[in-house]
Motif scaffolding. Structure first.
Motif, PDB file in Angstrom:
ATOM      1  N   GLY A  76      -1.798  -0.776  -9.126  1.00  0.00           N
ATOM      2  CA  GLY A  76      -1.111  -1.892  -9.761  1.00  0.00           C
ATOM      3  C   GLY A  76      -0.301  -1.564 -10.919  1.00  0.00           C
ATOM      4  N   GLU A  77      -0.527  -0.666 -11.719  1.00  0.00           N
ATOM      5  CA  GLU A  77       0.370   0.127 -12.760  1.00  0.00           C
ATOM      6  C   GLU A  77       1.554   0.543 -12.352  1.00  0.00           C
ATOM      7  N   ASN A  78       1.562   1.000 -11.271  1.00  0.00           N
ATOM      8  CA  ASN A  78       2.763   1.913 -10.533  1.00  0.00           C
ATOM      9  C   ASN A  78       3.716   0.725  -9.956  1.00  0.00           C
ATOM     10  N   LEU A  79       2.924  -0.251  -9.120  1.00  0.00           N
ATOM     11  CA  LEU A  79       3.850  -1.160  -8.559  1.00  0.00           C
ATOM     12  C   LEU A  79       4.205  -2.129  -9.412  1.00  0.00           C
ATOM     13  N   TYR A  80       3.724  -2.586 -10.411  1.00  0.00           N
ATOM     14  CA  TYR A  80       4.416  -3.647 -11.244  1.00  0.00           C
ATOM     15  C   TYR A  80       4.762  -2.908 -12.725  1.00  0.00           C
ATOM     16  N   GLY A  81       4.865  -1.671 -12.772  1.00  0.00           N
ATOM     17  CA  GLY A  81       5.362  -1.304 -13.977  1.00  0.00           C
ATOM     18  C   GLY A  81       4.671  -1.408 -15.517  1.00  0.00           C
ATOM     19  N   ILE A  82       3.413  -1.577 -15.381  1.00  0.00           N
ATOM     20  CA  ILE A  82       2.752  -1.985 -16.546  1.00  0.00           C
ATOM     21  C   ILE A  82       1.552  -1.008 -16.835  1.00  0.00           C
ATOM     22  N   SER A  83       1.614  -0.374 -17.908  1.00  0.00           N
ATOM     23  CA  SER A  83       0.869   0.943 -17.829  1.00  0.00           C
ATOM     24  C   SER A  83      -0.746   0.651 -18.615  1.00  0.00           C
ATOM     25  N   ILE A  84      -1.418   0.899 -18.212  1.00  0.00           N
ATOM     26  CA  ILE A  84      -2.777   0.400 -18.906  1.00  0.00           C
ATOM     27  C   ILE A  84      -3.519   1.724 -18.989  1.00  0.00           C
TER      28      ILE A  84
ATOM     29  N   CYS B 267      -4.310  -5.962   5.128  1.00  0.00           N
ATOM     30  CA  CYS B 267      -3.535  -7.144   4.356  1.00  0.00           C
ATOM     31  C   CYS B 267      -3.830  -6.612   3.167  1.00  0.00           C
ATOM     32  N   GLY B 268      -2.704  -7.241   2.119  1.00  0.00           N
ATOM     33  CA  GLY B 268      -2.702  -6.852   0.953  1.00  0.00           C
ATOM     34  C   GLY B 268      -2.477  -8.346  -0.013  1.00  0.00           C
ATOM     35  N   LEU B 269      -2.663  -8.024  -1.518  1.00  0.00           N
ATOM     36  CA  LEU B 269      -2.194  -9.232  -2.206  1.00  0.00           C
ATOM     37  C   LEU B 269      -1.080  -8.861  -3.133  1.00  0.00           C
ATOM     38  N   ILE B 270      -0.304 -10.011  -3.647  1.00  0.00           N
ATOM     39  CA  ILE B 270       0.706  -9.942  -4.553  1.00  0.00           C
ATOM     40  C   ILE B 270       0.086 -10.810  -5.616  1.00  0.00           C
TER      41      ILE B 270
ATOM     42  N   TYR C 204       0.770  -1.144   0.041  1.00  0.00           N
ATOM     43  CA  TYR C 204       0.121  -0.111   0.015  1.00  0.00           C
ATOM     44  C   TYR C 204       0.860   1.215  -0.200  1.00  0.00           C
ATOM     45  N   LYS C 205       1.991   1.366   0.752  1.00  0.00           N
ATOM     46  CA  LYS C 205       2.742   2.491   0.877  1.00  0.00           C
ATOM     47  C   LYS C 205       4.016   2.521  -0.168  1.00  0.00           C
ATOM     48  N   ASP C 206       4.016   1.463  -0.899  1.00  0.00           N
ATOM     49  CA  ASP C 206       5.197   1.367  -1.635  1.00  0.00           C
ATOM     50  C   ASP C 206       4.806   2.386  -2.835  1.00  0.00           C
ATOM     51  N   ASP C 207       3.823   2.697  -3.223  1.00  0.00           N
ATOM     52  CA  ASP C 207       3.256   3.899  -4.140  1.00  0.00           C
ATOM     53  C   ASP C 207       2.638   4.947  -3.516  1.00  0.00           C
ATOM     54  N   PRO C 208       3.614   5.979  -3.057  1.00  0.00           N
ATOM     55  CA  PRO C 208       3.080   6.988  -2.124  1.00  0.00           C
ATOM     56  C   PRO C 208       1.822   7.736  -2.832  1.00  0.00           C
ATOM     57  N   LYS C 209       1.694   7.808  -4.092  1.00  0.00           N
ATOM     58  CA  LYS C 209       0.735   8.715  -4.450  1.00  0.00           C
ATOM     59  C   LYS C 209      -0.628   8.062  -4.494  1.00  0.00           C
ATOM     60  N   THR C 210      -0.600   6.744  -4.899  1.00  0.00           N
ATOM     61  CA  THR C 210      -1.953   5.977  -4.624  1.00  0.00           C
ATOM     62  C   THR C 210      -2.398   5.822  -3.156  1.00  0.00           C
ATOM     63  N   PHE C 211      -1.202   5.609  -2.511  1.00  0.00           N
ATOM     64  CA  PHE C 211      -1.642   5.658  -0.873  1.00  0.00           C
ATOM     65  C   PHE C 211      -2.332   6.632  -0.397  1.00  0.00           C
ATOM     66  N   LYS C 212      -1.661   7.904  -0.635  1.00  0.00           N
ATOM     67  CA  LYS C 212      -2.315   8.998  -0.310  1.00  0.00           C
ATOM     68  C   LYS C 212      -3.926   9.440  -0.712  1.00  0.00           C
ATOM     69  N   ALA C 213      -4.020   8.721  -2.067  1.00  0.00           N
ATOM     70  CA  ALA C 213      -5.468   8.655  -2.761  1.00  0.00           C
ATOM     71  C   ALA C 213      -6.284   7.679  -1.917  1.00  0.00           C
ATOM     72  N   LEU C 214      -5.656   6.594  -1.520  1.00  0.00           N
ATOM     73  CA  LEU C 214      -6.366   5.782  -0.725  1.00  0.00           C
ATOM     74  C   LEU C 214      -6.918   6.312   0.621  1.00  0.00           C
ATOM     75  N   LEU C 215      -5.914   6.908   1.436  1.00  0.00           N
ATOM     76  CA  LEU C 215      -6.427   7.614   2.608  1.00  0.00           C
ATOM     77  C   LEU C 215      -7.279   8.435   2.695  1.00  0.00           C
ATOM     78  N   ALA C 216      -7.231   9.437   1.363  1.00  0.00           N
ATOM     79  CA  ALA C 216      -8.184  10.472   1.164  1.00  0.00           C
ATOM     80  C   ALA C 216      -9.654   9.886   0.700  1.00  0.00           C
ATOM     81  N   GLY C 217      -9.930   8.863  -0.042  1.00  0.00           N
ATOM     82  CA  GLY C 217     -10.958   8.120  -0.195  1.00  0.00           C
ATOM     83  C   GLY C 217     -11.469   7.651   0.719  1.00  0.00           C
ATOM     84  N   GLU C 218     -10.688   7.221   1.939  1.00  0.00           N
ATOM     85  CA  GLU C 218     -11.262   6.422   3.186  1.00  0.00           C
ATOM     86  C   GLU C 218     -11.844   7.471   3.831  1.00  0.00           C
TER      87      GLU C 218
END
Length: 263
Positions: free
Chosen positions: A114-122, A256-259, A28-42
């Protein structure tokens, strides 16, 4: 004196800061931008759910046939409107309207993570059909559960009033107290649980689109007794983990998360 808008903004910022300091599975924290968005959405989900529940407290007074108190009647024939009455469908519509956009953003956040963590742009957006369908599915399940719980709270309050022989005024006061006292906790639980659910739905959409074949449950060291048996388990991407869970959250406030695995 601070205005209501200012107080709500301050509460939102405090909520985000508190949640950011909690223990989250590392991805969750490995990509700071989406982690921040997750916290804001929560935080936004908690605020919207809380506002809906506050309004529900006042509407709930109209969902009881007060002329039938204090008759000791069975719950299925009692003074509270039945499940089939149109007001409950309207409640589901009101709640869905309050939270659908937020949940959609959270699902998209998970896909973008997922795009940012796995380096695959969709180039996922909130307009993608898969994102919209996932959000609508989650919201439909959530509003049904929330409405059922609301009916149960109202019925239990009326049962308590009948058992105590309370008059209508006392029964109304009890009902408002019951609903309002539960609301902050309900709003918090909805936000904490459903934000993770939405994020993980989006992350799975990413995994499916990019060809992931399996998923591994990833949890914190010292995970709770519900999640610890799942940590490290790898199963095919569309299978369910023990207990019937496709992805976290496994329980309220689950972090928890998923890989996702590609070979």
């Amino acid at each position: 004196m601070a205005t209501r808008t200012e107080l709500l903004r301050q509460h939102r910022e405090l909520s985000i800061a508190i949640r950011a300091s909690e223990d989250w599975q590392a991805s969750y924290k490995d990509d700071p931008k989406t982690f921040k968005a997750l916290l804001a959405g929560e935080a936004d989900l908690e605020a919207s759910a809380g506002a809906y529940l506050r309004d529900l407290a006042q509407r709930s007074l109209g969902y009881v046939d007060w002329s039938r108190l204090p008759q000791p009647v069975a719950a299925d024939a009692g003074p509270v409107l039945n499940n089939s009455d149109p007001v409950w469908k309207q409640e589901e519509t009101l709640l869905a309207s309050a939270i659908l956009d937020i949940v959609t953003e959270l699902v998209a956040t998970g896909a973008i993570a997922g795009e940012n963590l796995y380096g695959i742009s969709i180039d996922f957006t909130t307009l993608d059909e898969a994102i919209l369908i996932a959000a609508r599915t989650q919201v439909a399940q959530l509003v049904s559960n929330v409405t059922a719980t609301s009916r149960d709270l109202i019925r239990e309050s009326i049962r308590q009033s009948i058992a105590r022989g309370e008059d209508v005024n006392l029964a109304k006061a009890r009902l408002l107290d019951v609903i309002n006292n539960h609301n902050p906790v309900r709003a918090e639980l909805i936000a904490h649980t459903e934000s993770v659910n939405a994020y993980q739905r989006g992350l799975k959409n990413f995994g499916k689109v990019t060809g992931a074949v399996s998923k591994t449950w990833d949890g914190l060291a010292g995970a709770c007794k519900l999640c610890s048996p799942l940590v490290g388990k790898t199963i095919p991407i569309d299978d369910l983990f023990e207990g019937g869970y496709d992805h976290p959250s496994r329980h309220p406030r689950c972090r928890c998360g998923l890989i996702y695995n590609y070979s």
